[in-house]
Design an enzyme around this catalytic site. Structure first.
Site, PDB file in Angstrom:
ATOM      1  N   TYR A 121       0.829  -1.203   0.000  1.00  0.00           N
ATOM      2  CA  TYR A 121       0.000   0.000   0.000  1.00  0.00           C
ATOM      3  C   TYR A 121       0.866   1.256   0.000  1.00  0.00           C
ATOM      4  O   TYR A 121       0.609   2.203  -0.728  1.00  0.00           O
ATOM      5  CB  TYR A 121      -0.939  -0.028   1.209  1.00  0.00           C
ATOM      6  CG  TYR A 121      -1.985   1.044   1.198  1.00  0.00           C
ATOM      7  CD1 TYR A 121      -3.140   0.906   0.434  1.00  0.00           C
ATOM      8  CD2 TYR A 121      -1.835   2.203   1.952  1.00  0.00           C
ATOM      9  CE1 TYR A 121      -4.117   1.900   0.419  1.00  0.00           C
ATOM     10  CE2 TYR A 121      -2.799   3.200   1.939  1.00  0.00           C
ATOM     11  CZ  TYR A 121      -3.935   3.045   1.174  1.00  0.00           C
ATOM     12  OH  TYR A 121      -4.895   4.025   1.157  1.00  0.00           O
ATOM     13  N   ALA A 157      -2.846  -5.225   4.682  1.00  0.00           N
ATOM     14  CA  ALA A 157      -2.344  -5.979   5.835  1.00  0.00           C
ATOM     15  C   ALA A 157      -3.327  -7.045   6.313  1.00  0.00           C
ATOM     16  O   ALA A 157      -2.918  -8.095   6.800  1.00  0.00           O
ATOM     17  CB  ALA A 157      -2.003  -5.026   6.977  1.00  0.00           C
ATOM     18  N   THR A 177      -9.650   7.570  11.450  1.00  0.00           N
ATOM     19  CA  THR A 177     -10.719   6.698  11.941  1.00  0.00           C
ATOM     20  C   THR A 177     -10.145   5.534  12.735  1.00  0.00           C
ATOM     21  O   THR A 177      -8.933   5.339  12.798  1.00  0.00           O
ATOM     22  CB  THR A 177     -11.547   6.127  10.760  1.00  0.00           C
ATOM     23  OG1 THR A 177     -10.730   5.197  10.037  1.00  0.00           O
ATOM     24  CG2 THR A 177     -12.029   7.240   9.845  1.00  0.00           C
ATOM     25  N   HIS A 209     -10.269   2.558  11.876  1.00  0.00           N
ATOM     26  CA  HIS A 209      -9.849   1.487  10.965  1.00  0.00           C
ATOM     27  C   HIS A 209      -8.413   1.051  11.257  1.00  0.00           C
ATOM     28  O   HIS A 209      -8.076  -0.125  11.164  1.00  0.00           O
ATOM     29  CB  HIS A 209      -9.988   1.948   9.508  1.00  0.00           C
ATOM     30  CG  HIS A 209      -9.662   0.891   8.509  1.00  0.00           C
ATOM     31  ND1 HIS A 209     -10.431  -0.243   8.362  1.00  0.00           N
ATOM     32  CD2 HIS A 209      -8.666   0.795   7.618  1.00  0.00           C
ATOM     33  CE1 HIS A 209      -9.901  -1.000   7.409  1.00  0.00           C
ATOM     34  NE2 HIS A 209      -8.830  -0.392   6.940  1.00  0.00           N
ATOM     35  N   ARG A 260      11.931   3.062  10.080  1.00  0.00           N
ATOM     36  CA  ARG A 260      11.909   1.650  10.460  1.00  0.00           C
ATOM     37  C   ARG A 260      12.151   0.720   9.275  1.00  0.00           C
ATOM     38  O   ARG A 260      12.692  -0.362   9.415  1.00  0.00           O
ATOM     39  CB  ARG A 260      10.578   1.322  11.139  1.00  0.00           C
ATOM     40  CG  ARG A 260      10.525   1.865  12.555  1.00  0.00           C
ATOM     41  CD  ARG A 260       9.105   2.017  13.096  1.00  0.00           C
ATOM     42  NE  ARG A 260       9.127   2.518  14.456  1.00  0.00           N
ATOM     43  CZ  ARG A 260       9.381   3.784  14.790  1.00  0.00           C
ATOM     44  NH1 ARG A 260       9.643   4.687  13.868  1.00  0.00           N
ATOM     45  NH2 ARG A 260       9.384   4.158  16.054  1.00  0.00           N
TER      46      ARG A 260
END
Length: 183
Positions: free
Chosen positions: A28, A59, A89, A91, A129
């Site tokens: 994504y 994911a 949100t 989500h 990361r």
């Protein structure tokens, strides 16, 4: 900041027999995903393993893809890679919790999975990361999968796959026609 702290890293896992690893990535955030795949591939190759990479939409689909691959292919270990960045949100919470929970459940069933799904507040945290020359979370996830595989091989048990498996006694009973009584 955690990136400035020194952490202990286990020595690289070593194998006598070939290792085949499936990298499942949700691209994504493509630049983040590509960097994590790069780190995972380098770690697998450094251990003498081979790898294949497949992409899934997000994911939440990563655990399902791993479960499908376990049932229908011959991989020894799996690396789950993706990135979830907090939005406006709830989500974010659903994706983080459900993907992590599903990967954990697959692991408890005996699959060797390294979870490299980043869950971060912003893109910059993800970038730091993901960098294969930095925190290298993709390489870390691959190393985790390989260490779990080394432990599995150390104990010498064949993997049984995902899902319910009848015991030999249950199979014997089923073969004898035991079932509901008839009048």
């Amino acid at each position: 900041m955690a990136s400035n702290e020194e952490h202990y890293t286990l020595p690289r896992a070593a194998f006598d027999k070939p290792v085949k690893v499936l990298i499942v990535v949700a691209p994504y955030y493509k630049a983040i995903a590509d960097e994590m795949v790069k780190g995972a591939q380098a770690e697998i190759e450094a251990s003498g393993g081979s790898h294949e990479t497949i992409e899934v939409p997000g994911a939440l689909e990563i655990p399902s893809a791993i479960g499908i691959a376990e049932r229908l292919s011959n991989f020894d270990a799996y690396v789950a890679l993706g990135c979830v960045i907090r939005g406006e949100t709830t989500h974010y919470d659903t994706v983080c919790n459900d993907s992590s929970r599903a990967i954990t459940l697959l692991g408890l069933q005996g699959l060797c999975i390294g979870n490299g799904i980043l869950t971060v507040e912003n893109y910059e945290q993800a970038r730091v990361r993901a960098e294969s020359q930095g925190q290298n979370k993709g390489g870390g996830a691959a190393a985790a999968a390989l260490h779990l595989l080394a432990i599995t091989r150390q104990f010498g048990a064949d993997r049984k796959g995902v899902g319910f498996r009848a015991t030999p006694d249950e199979l014997k009973i089923a073969g004898e026609g035991k079932g509901p009584a008839t009048a």
